[in-house]
Design an enzyme around this catalytic site. Sequence first.
Site, short mmCIF file in Angstrom:
data_model
loop_
_atom_site.label_atom_id
_atom_site.label_comp_id
_atom_site.label_asym_id
_atom_site.label_seq_id
_atom_site.Cartn_x
_atom_site.Cartn_y
_atom_site.Cartn_z
N VAL A 15 0.83 -1.21 0.00
CA VAL A 15 0.00 0.00 0.00
C VAL A 15 0.86 1.26 0.00
CG1 VAL A 15 -1.86 1.22 1.18
CG2 VAL A 15 -1.82 -1.28 1.21
N GLU A 130 -10.52 5.59 5.53
CA GLU A 130 -11.34 5.06 4.42
C GLU A 130 -10.80 3.73 3.88
OE1 GLU A 130 -14.37 6.49 2.65
OE2 GLU A 130 -14.15 4.33 2.44
N VAL A 133 -11.57 -0.28 5.15
CA VAL A 133 -12.67 -1.17 4.77
C VAL A 133 -12.83 -1.16 3.25
CG1 VAL A 133 -15.12 -1.73 5.01
CG2 VAL A 133 -13.89 -0.70 6.93
N ILE A 137 -12.99 1.16 -2.34
CA ILE A 137 -14.41 1.56 -2.40
C ILE A 137 -14.68 2.63 -1.33
CG2 ILE A 137 -16.79 0.76 -2.26
CD1 ILE A 137 -15.80 -2.08 -2.74
N GLU A 191 -3.16 -10.47 3.98
CA GLU A 191 -2.42 -9.86 5.09
C GLU A 191 -1.09 -10.59 5.22
OE1 GLU A 191 -3.77 -7.08 6.83
OE2 GLU A 191 -5.00 -7.36 5.06
N LYS A 206 -13.62 -5.35 9.67
CA LYS A 206 -14.23 -4.37 8.76
C LYS A 206 -15.73 -4.22 9.07
CE LYS A 206 -10.85 -5.33 5.16
NZ LYS A 206 -10.49 -6.25 4.08
N GLY A 303 -5.24 -4.51 -2.85
CA GLY A 303 -4.24 -4.23 -3.88
C GLY A 303 -3.65 -2.84 -3.71
#
Length: 433
Positions: A15, A130, A133, A137, A191, A206, A303
């Site tokens: 990330v 944001e 979760v 999206i 993970e 989540k 991703g």
Amino acid sequence: MERSVVVGILGLGTVGSGVIQIVNDHQQELMHQVGRPISIGKVLVKDKEKPRTVLIDKEKLTEEPADILHNPDIDVVIEVMGGVQEARDYILQALKNKKHVVTANKDLMALYGAELLKVAADNSCDLFFEASVAGGIPIIRGLTEGLASDRITQMMGIVNGTTNYILTKMDQEGRDYAEVLKEAQELGFAESDPTSDVEGLDAARKMAILATLGFSTDVALEDVVVRGITTVTTEDMEYCRQLGYVLKLIGLAKRQEGRIEITVQPMLLPDNHPLASVDNEYNAVYVYGEAIGETMFYGPGAGSLPTATAIVSDLITVVKNLVLGVNGRSISTPLFAKELKSDEEVEAKYFLRLHVKDETGTFKALTSLFAQEDVSFEKLLQWPLEEEQPAAEVVIITHTTSRAVYERIYNALENMDVVIDIKSTYRVEGGHQ
Ligand code: NAP
Ligand code: HSE
């Protein structure tokens, strides 16, 4: 020109690399959105010598958290290193040093979200999450802004990309669980310890975050009834298809008359349900609001770049708030006291696959047990099995019953003489009920 907003990043894995790529590639758009340049100050890693997939000036890498957390030049800290205790400690230090924070860490937010949000508000800092979760999206904004005017009664989501990827490949290509899990790890969806993905914990975290926001109730991780996908078989999936269903790992949060239930488990969905065609690493959250009715949020749930998109969008909000001088005003405390449904109040249909003795009286014994509990069959299949003793495979879908009653039936089946083995059981859901 205004001074740059300087960002410190904790972590440069899947990330973190995506965040750097977007900040570098979208400078013009970012400048247009916020009116100030955004630059990367320092990036915390475990090992500065490790090869990186993203172009970054080596001078910016550090193994020393204080270079970010106590650095007066850094305005915003992005936490994408994962884990709980260290991440919590670093975020608390950042907030107390008046740095705004953006995190993708659902493990942390599900456990310590309320505490961290309070510390953020006390220090007039923003804390946005944001990306925690459903990856890319915008579901948290969807709930807290887009649907803020409505009363949400149900959320049903595919919120773990790894398990959705595994189940899709098992179902559509008949592939082996372990092989597909390895592929999901290589693709960067899983993970670092994929146990939390496959055991349903990642999705449970989540769902705890979504239920807290959507129902304005302080939902804890322990409130979520969790079961993962490790026992799902391709045989189960084939039977589901024959009966007109698809098997998915579903996070479900329902509120009826103020009482809520939250669970994550593999469930059968009718094959025409909006979530049934959400495949691979894609996520979707189906939301039912009293005023709006049905809505669905869909997109890549894991991703590098999809998740980084959500993080950089949070960063944009922080900088917009900085420009307006309104940071730290985003916290909203839950409105309703938490009231969980009892096992008698949780209602569903169930799929059950049994191996039974193929002899006179077997069906009478089975139907008597269900009739005694006032539960009827909605669908029923039976096949002879090629085993030493005459045996048959029976697949049942029940009509709606309570969790308490179903557990009594299940326990009785375990001790029944005509039942050789209970092969599998799953809950069956069908959207808004
Ligand atoms: P990752 O690829 O394992 O990267 C973690 C990074 O953090 C690595 O660069 C590592 O350094 C660094 N790091 C970890 N612990 C550290 C420590 N104690 N001190 C210094 N650096 C440390 O993880 P990821 O997939 O990017 O996930 C990051 C976070 O985003 C997690 O909270 C995850 O749940 C969340 N998330 C991930 C996804 C996804 O699709 N991957 C989607 C949504 C949310 P080295 O590189 O030197 O080892
Ligand atoms: N491991 C997570 C998943 C990453 O597979 O959904 C996104 O949170």
